[in-house]
Design an enzyme around this catalytic site. Structure first.
Site, PDB file in Angstrom:
ATOM      1  N   CYS A 247       0.835  -1.204   0.000  1.00 29.46           N
ATOM      2  CA  CYS A 247       0.000   0.000   0.000  1.00 29.46           C
ATOM      3  C   CYS A 247       0.872   1.256   0.000  1.00 29.46           C
ATOM      4  O   CYS A 247       1.482   1.569  -1.012  1.00 29.46           O
ATOM      5  CB  CYS A 247      -0.990  -0.018   1.162  1.00 29.46           C
ATOM      6  SG  CYS A 247      -2.365   1.145   0.913  1.00 29.46           S
TER       7      CYS A 247
ATOM      8  N   HIS B 110      -3.852  -4.812   0.448  1.00 29.69           N
ATOM      9  CA  HIS B 110      -3.420  -5.386   1.716  1.00 29.69           C
ATOM     10  C   HIS B 110      -3.758  -6.867   1.772  1.00 29.69           C
ATOM     11  O   HIS B 110      -4.780  -7.304   1.227  1.00 29.69           O
ATOM     12  CB  HIS B 110      -4.130  -4.701   2.884  1.00 29.69           C
ATOM     13  CG  HIS B 110      -3.781  -3.264   3.057  1.00 29.69           C
ATOM     14  ND1 HIS B 110      -2.704  -2.836   3.804  1.00 29.69           N
ATOM     15  CD2 HIS B 110      -4.382  -2.137   2.576  1.00 29.69           C
ATOM     16  CE1 HIS B 110      -2.653  -1.513   3.781  1.00 29.69           C
ATOM     17  NE2 HIS B 110      -3.653  -1.065   3.050  1.00 29.69           N
TER      18      HIS B 110
ATOM     19  N   GLU C 139      -2.517  -8.282   5.035  1.00 29.44           N
ATOM     20  CA  GLU C 139      -2.096  -8.478   6.420  1.00 29.44           C
ATOM     21  C   GLU C 139      -3.150  -8.233   7.491  1.00 29.44           C
ATOM     22  O   GLU C 139      -3.041  -8.786   8.596  1.00 29.44           O
ATOM     23  CB  GLU C 139      -0.861  -7.616   6.716  1.00 29.44           C
ATOM     24  CG  GLU C 139      -1.102  -6.124   6.854  1.00 29.44           C
ATOM     25  CD  GLU C 139      -1.273  -5.387   5.541  1.00 29.44           C
ATOM     26  OE1 GLU C 139      -1.406  -4.159   5.582  1.00 29.44           O
ATOM     27  OE2 GLU C 139      -1.289  -6.038   4.469  1.00 29.44           O
TER      28      GLU C 139
END
Length: 248
Positions: free
Chosen positions: A90, A180, A182
């Site tokens: 990101c 993303h 995570e």
């Protein structure tokens, strides 16, 4: 043990599940949280890989607005020059694009927020990390800026209709992901609660954005945990090469 330097520009985006996957794959995580004034190394000596995460800062911030990003850009430039195994996510991917000769801007179609899919490009089939992924893997989005121009010589690996530059590789071992993989549920709820502009751009409310994102977390793990393992293998290969004597 191979050492991965983990740069956390904001406590709002810790490594969370990705950190667990990488540790499970055998990496030693050297985590530096910039919002806690934990110092970054001046260079990448003794480092076998680099992970740079996201945050609410803008990639367009200058040194006066976000001074903590100066050192991040410096390390990303070194990683590019050395072709060090790198995963930039990101904000990290946007900074990587900038230091590599590309550019970013405020997203022309507004923020991209929530659970979505990306589509592999043809070049991804030959990539050691992206090749085994399904054609359209689940991902999580949360960005206001976009990468409008990739770094010089970059290979585009994934796109979607909203923003085309979703994943790319520079050289052989440096990767940028606009999306993303995570966050866990707690992180997603924190993001939704602190970003009314992003949530409004989704066309729904915060609870709906969170519910849809949480629903795909098992699918994200199924796809991206093995991806993390493949990235860890790149880092471990670098560590072996670093510790092998010349001519040995």
């Amino acid at each position: 043990m191979a050492r991965l330097l983990v740069v956390v520009p904001s406590d709002t985006d810790p490594p969370t599940r990705l950190g667990e996957w990488l540790a499970d794959a055998g990496l030693e995580l050297d985590e530096r949280r910039l919002s806690r004034a934990e110092p970054l190394p001046g260079d990448l000596t003794g480092v076998d890989g680099l992970l740079v995460l996201g945050g609410p800062q803008s990639s367009l911030d200058d040194a006066e607005v976000s001074p903590e990003l100066v050192g991040v850009r410096h390390l990303l430039a070194q990683a590019l020059a050395a072709d060090l195994p790198t995963l930039a996510i990101c904000l990290g991917a946007q900074l990587l694009a900038q230091v590599g000769g590309g550019s970013t801007r405020a997203g022309v179609d507004g923020p991209e927020v929530g659970a979505t899919l990306v589509a592999k490009r043809d070049a991804a089939d030959a990539d050691p990390l992206f090749g085994p992924l399904p054609l359209s893997p689940d991902v999580l989005q949360w960005h206001h800026d976009e990468i409008d121009r990739l770094p010089t010589g970059a290979t585009l690996l994934a796109s979607n209709p909203a923003y085309p530059h979703q994943a790319y590789r520079v050289g052989q071992h440096v990767y940028g992901l606009q999306f993303h993989v995570e966050p866990d549920e707690a992180v997603l709820r924190q993001w939704a609660g602190s970003d009314p502009v992003g949530v409004a751009a989704s066309g729904t409310d915060a609870e709906t954005v969170c519910a849809r994102a949480v629903a795909v977390l098992p699918d994200v793990a199924e796809v991206w945990a093995p991806f993390a393992g493949r990235f860890a293998a790149l880092v471990e290969a670098h560590a072996r090469a670093r510790h092998t004597p010349a001519g040995g």
